[in-house]
Design an enzyme around this catalytic site. Structure first.
Site, PDB file in Angstrom:
ATOM      1  N   GLY A 115      97.658 -30.386  -5.176  1.00 20.62           N
ATOM      2  CA  GLY A 115      97.058 -30.609  -3.868  1.00 20.62           C
ATOM      3  C   GLY A 115      96.008 -31.695  -3.947  1.00 20.62           C
ATOM      4  CB  CYS A 116      94.671 -34.024  -1.390  1.00 21.08           C
ATOM      5  SG  CYS A 116      94.532 -32.864  -0.003  1.00 21.08           S
ATOM      6  CE1 TYR A 117      88.743 -31.729   0.640  1.00 16.92           C
ATOM      7  CE2 TYR A 117      90.543 -30.595   1.742  1.00 16.92           C
ATOM      8  CZ  TYR A 117      89.380 -31.340   1.808  1.00 16.92           C
ATOM      9  OH  TYR A 117      88.855 -31.700   3.025  1.00 16.92           O
ATOM     10  CB  SER A 118      94.024 -29.036  -6.282  1.00 17.54           C
ATOM     11  OG  SER A 118      94.235 -28.135  -5.239  1.00 17.54           O
TER      12      SER A 118
END
Length: 302
Positions: A115-118
């Site tokens: 994921g992007c935030y991840s």
């Protein structure tokens, strides 16, 4: 000979971005279904069977169903959904995670795209937990802001039609879908407090983790050593650390920039990560993983 690639869900935000990065490549042949057959089970199964690699740009449940369809096929999968990110049978698609990760992706049949935030949070945390500079049981807070494209087609339509304006914070109940992978691959045992937000701009992301510590030099050294030689992840020099933070600085690229900010002498440090949520945070990462799986240059098409 070109590799055959099927993007299941190619008309979604991530799928369209991946397609744009692949459509003109001579080393890739895209398998595509006409609009009236995109949800036809038989047509999808046939497309999977033809593909060397299929990229799943689907909701979680649909991705799980697609993975079942492909169990008896030689087709390799990259899943852009949340469905398999901490599944031990899938390789996590962040090549810069740790020694051996790129090789694991190269040999994998099943790869789960981060994921992007991840990606931002794990990129900051993992080198520092491995080095013992952040303890696994630390009380952490993570703050972030993303462009509205991170919310998918519905949110994009709301902003572009003017139905939604301004910035807003969400996920305040603290059950964000990215936290399990952040904890697992960031090697933290306590779930961080996570405060994500959406900005009134299309794409670009910044994630920050504040720490009470005076060890900024050690933190920076650990990050720099971990990503030395990386093609897509760079660490900003400490003497440039106080530059203005712009979440859109790496839009349209597959770059991820990390920085150590704050006032170490006063014991207040902020770890920072910036990327394009549609690039290294999603579609660019999927293309990088595809390149690795096919034995091509990581940067092909990027």
């Amino acid at each position: 000979m070109s590799a055959k690639v099927f993007i299941d869900g190619e008309v979604g935000t991530t799928g369209l971005q991946i397609r744009d990065r692949l459509v003109n490549r001579e080393d890739i042949t895209l398998i595509s279904l006409p609009e009236d057959r995109r949800k036809d089970a038989a047509a999808r199964a046939d497309a999977f069977a033809q593909a060397d690699v299929a990229i799943l740009c689907l909701p979680d449940d649909a991705s799980r169903e697609a993975a079942v369809i492909c169990e008896t096929l030689p087709t390799r999968l990259i899943d852009a959904s949340t469905a398999h990110r901490i599944n031990p049978n899938w390789v996590y698609g962040f090549p810069e995670l740790a020694a051996g990760q790129r090789a694991a992706i190269a040999g994998a049949k099943l790869v789960s795209n981060p994921g992007c935030y991840s990606t931002c949070a794990i990129a900051l945390l993992r080198p520092l937990t491995d080095a013992g500079l952040i303890s696994s049981d630390a009380d952490l807070s993570i703050f972030g802001i993303s462009g509205y494209t991170g919310g998918g087609k519905a949110m994009i339509a709301e902003y572009e039609k003017g139905e939604t304006t301004g910035n807003f914070i969400y996920a305040t109940p603290q059950h964000h879908k990215h936290m399990p992978e952040v904890m697992h691959y960031g090697k933290v045992a306590k779930s961080p407090i996570f405060v994500p937000s959406v900005g009134q701009y299309a794409q670009g992301m910044i994630v920050q983790i504040p720490l009470h510590t005076s060890r900024a030099v050690e933190l920076h050294a650990a990050l720099t050593a971990h990503y030395a030689g990386s093609q897509f992840v760079n660490v900003r020099p400490l003497d440039q650390a106080q530059a203005r933070e712009n979440p859109q600085a790496f839009n349209t690229t597959n770059q991820l920039e990390l920085a150590v900010l704050g006032d170490a002498a006063d014991g207040r440090v902020v770890l920072s990560a910036i990327l394009d949520n549609l690039g290294k945070g999603a579609s660019g990462a999927a293309v990088q993983n595809l390149n690795i799986m096919l034995g091509l240059d990581d940067a092909a098409g990027l």
